[in-house]
Scaffold this active site. Structure first.
Site, PDB file in Angstrom:
ATOM      1  N   ASN A   9       0.871  -1.180   0.000  1.00 38.71           N
ATOM      2  CA  ASN A   9       0.000   0.000   0.000  1.00 38.71           C
ATOM      3  C   ASN A   9       0.908   1.230   0.000  1.00 38.71           C
ATOM      4  OD1 ASN A   9      -1.769   2.066   0.516  1.00 38.71           O
ATOM      5  ND2 ASN A   9      -2.274   1.416   2.615  1.00 38.71           N
ATOM      6  N   TRP A  10       1.053   1.810  -1.182  1.00 35.40           N
ATOM      7  CA  TRP A  10       2.004   2.933  -1.314  1.00 35.40           C
ATOM      8  C   TRP A  10       1.470   4.219  -0.695  1.00 35.40           C
ATOM      9  CZ3 TRP A  10       3.872   2.518  -7.156  1.00 35.40           C
ATOM     10  CH2 TRP A  10       4.563   1.313  -7.322  1.00 35.40           C
ATOM     11  N   LYS A  11       0.186   4.244  -0.349  1.00 30.29           N
ATOM     12  CA  LYS A  11      -0.442   5.460   0.179  1.00 30.29           C
ATOM     13  C   LYS A  11      -0.160   6.633  -0.784  1.00 30.29           C
ATOM     14  CE  LYS A  11      -0.151   3.436   4.698  1.00 30.29           C
ATOM     15  NZ  LYS A  11      -0.155   3.584   6.138  1.00 30.29           N
ATOM     16  N   HIS A  96      -9.549   1.301   4.703  1.00 30.34           N
ATOM     17  CA  HIS A  96      -8.289   1.513   5.420  1.00 30.34           C
ATOM     18  C   HIS A  96      -8.537   2.475   6.578  1.00 30.34           C
ATOM     19  CE1 HIS A  96      -4.238   2.801   6.376  1.00 30.34           C
ATOM     20  NE2 HIS A  96      -3.829   1.691   5.797  1.00 30.34           N
ATOM     21  N   GLU A  98      -6.963   4.901   7.656  1.00 28.11           N
ATOM     22  CA  GLU A  98      -6.777   6.330   7.340  1.00 28.11           C
ATOM     23  C   GLU A  98      -8.024   6.897   6.671  1.00 28.11           C
ATOM     24  OE1 GLU A  98      -3.033   5.828   5.279  1.00 28.11           O
ATOM     25  OE2 GLU A  98      -2.129   5.283   7.194  1.00 28.11           O
ATOM     26  N   GLU A 168      -5.500  -4.780  10.527  1.00 30.92           N
ATOM     27  CA  GLU A 168      -4.495  -3.744  10.764  1.00 30.92           C
ATOM     28  C   GLU A 168      -4.822  -2.997  12.059  1.00 30.92           C
ATOM     29  OE1 GLU A 168      -2.428  -2.611   6.816  1.00 30.92           O
ATOM     30  OE2 GLU A 168      -4.127  -1.286   7.071  1.00 30.92           O
ATOM     31  N   GLY A 174       2.284   2.455  10.713  1.00 25.40           N
ATOM     32  CA  GLY A 174       3.241   3.546  10.548  1.00 25.40           C
ATOM     33  C   GLY A 174       3.920   3.966  11.842  1.00 25.40           C
ATOM     34  N   SER A 213       3.257  -1.969  10.347  1.00 23.96           N
ATOM     35  CA  SER A 213       4.698  -2.031  10.603  1.00 23.96           C
ATOM     36  C   SER A 213       5.306  -3.409  10.338  1.00 23.96           C
ATOM     37  CB  SER A 213       5.010  -1.556  12.028  1.00 23.96           C
ATOM     38  OG  SER A 213       4.599  -0.203  12.195  1.00 23.96           O
ATOM     39  N   GLY A 234       2.840  -1.082   4.242  1.00 28.64           N
ATOM     40  CA  GLY A 234       2.891   0.337   3.933  1.00 28.64           C
ATOM     41  C   GLY A 234       4.321   0.775   3.674  1.00 28.64           C
ATOM     42  N   GLY A 235       4.932   1.385   4.671  1.00 26.42           N
ATOM     43  CA  GLY A 235       6.273   1.972   4.525  1.00 26.42           C
ATOM     44  C   GLY A 235       7.290   1.062   3.848  1.00 26.42           C
TER      45      GLY A 235
HETATM   46  P1  PGA Z   1       2.758   0.417   7.615  1.00 27.64           P
HETATM   47  O1  PGA Z   1       1.302   0.628   6.948  1.00 27.64           O
HETATM   48  O2  PGA Z   1       3.293  -0.887   7.086  1.00 27.64           O
HETATM   49  O3  PGA Z   1       3.557   1.604   7.165  1.00 27.64           O
HETATM   50  O4  PGA Z   1       2.544   0.371   9.093  1.00 27.64           O
HETATM   51  C1  PGA Z   1       0.423  -0.444   6.750  1.00 27.64           C
HETATM   52  C2  PGA Z   1      -0.869   0.055   6.165  1.00 27.64           C
HETATM   53  O5  PGA Z   1      -1.324   1.148   6.538  1.00 27.64           O
HETATM   54  O6  PGA Z   1      -1.490  -0.627   5.323  1.00 27.64           O
END
Ligand code: PGA
Length: 255
Positions: A9-11, A96, A98, A168, A174, A213, A234-235
């Protein structure tokens, strides 16, 4: 046997130059497509560029969001399921945390999107998870149950065989704080049992990713758990080396 699935997930990250470099690394390094499904989910404007750059590489493309409206119409700023299909998207991340927290998406709105995605033959990656306050208040399962129930009410239990769930925990996204493999496994087992009450077959087939994470140094321990079928990353999905290491960890323990 479920085939593990790792998605990036590149956001809201990326540029053409950055994506070109990342995909060069991924396409050169990804050799275990027989044992793990892999997808990347770029910002919508880059979906076509990513798809064309990937060519025939065994890496699928997903979107990070989608309209709740099934087709076309006066919905400024929205992107519909058929549009994503036309550009060869296989997956769409829905719900998600967010989007839930920052854009006010509630359970029913997300459930509507899941239904629209399924109708369009896009595989939803449905995100569920509790906040830190909810975990500390001991209501993690109640929260997850509520998030699942909204979708069950709309599409029924059988449909979960075609849905990917990403558990999640919001406090792990994050933050560098990961759920322990045991904490994650407990919630994954709860999710599978909940769906099994409606359809044993769907529960058995359903992929449940862990997200929050996930890094090269913790992926193997997480993926070793019986109900963790991969990850939503994500990251660490923004660096080819890290993302490949996570995909390879899935192949090592589940492949
Ligand atoms: P993260 O994000 O790996 O940076 O914690 C995961 C996500 O939000 O899907």
């Amino acid at each position: 046997m479920r085939k593990p699935f790792v998605a990036g997930n590149w956001k809201m990250h990326g540029s053409k130059a950055m994506i070109a470099e990342l995909l060069t690394g991924l396409t050169a390094g990804w050799k275990q497509a027989d044992s793990v499904d892999v997808a990347v989910c770029p910002p919508a404007i880059y979906i076509d560029y990513v798809r064309r750059t990937l060519g025939s590489a065994p890496i699928a493309v997903g979107a990070q969001n989608m309209s709740d409206q099934p087709a076309y119409g006066a919905f400024t700023g929205e992107i519909s399921a058929p549009m994503l299909k036309e550009f060869d998207c296989r997956y769409v991340i829905l719900g998600h945390s967010e989007r839930r927290a920052l854009y006010g998406e509630d359970d029913d709105f997300i459930a509507r999107k899941v239904e629209v995605a399924l109708d369009a033959k896009l595989t939803p990656i449905l995100c569920v998870g509790e906040t830190l306050e909810e975990r500390e208040a001991g209501i993690t399962e109640r929260v997850i149950e509520r998030q699942l129930q909204a979708v069950i009410d709309r599409v029924g239990g059988e449909a979960f065989g075609d849905i990917v769930i990403a558990y999640e925990p919001v406090w792990a996204i994050g933050t560098g704080k990961t759920a322990t493999p045991e904490q994650a496994q407990a919630v994954h087992a709860f999710i599978r049992e909940r769906i099994a009450m409606l359809s044993a077959d769907a529960a058995e087939r359903m992929i449940i990713q862990y997200g929050g994470s996930v890094k090269p140094n913790n992926a193997e321990a997480l993926f070793s758990q019986p109900d963790i079928d991969g990850g939503l990353i994500g990251g660490a999905s923004l660096k080819a080396e890290d993302f490949l290491a996570i995909c390879n960890a899935a192949a090592k323990v589940k492949g």
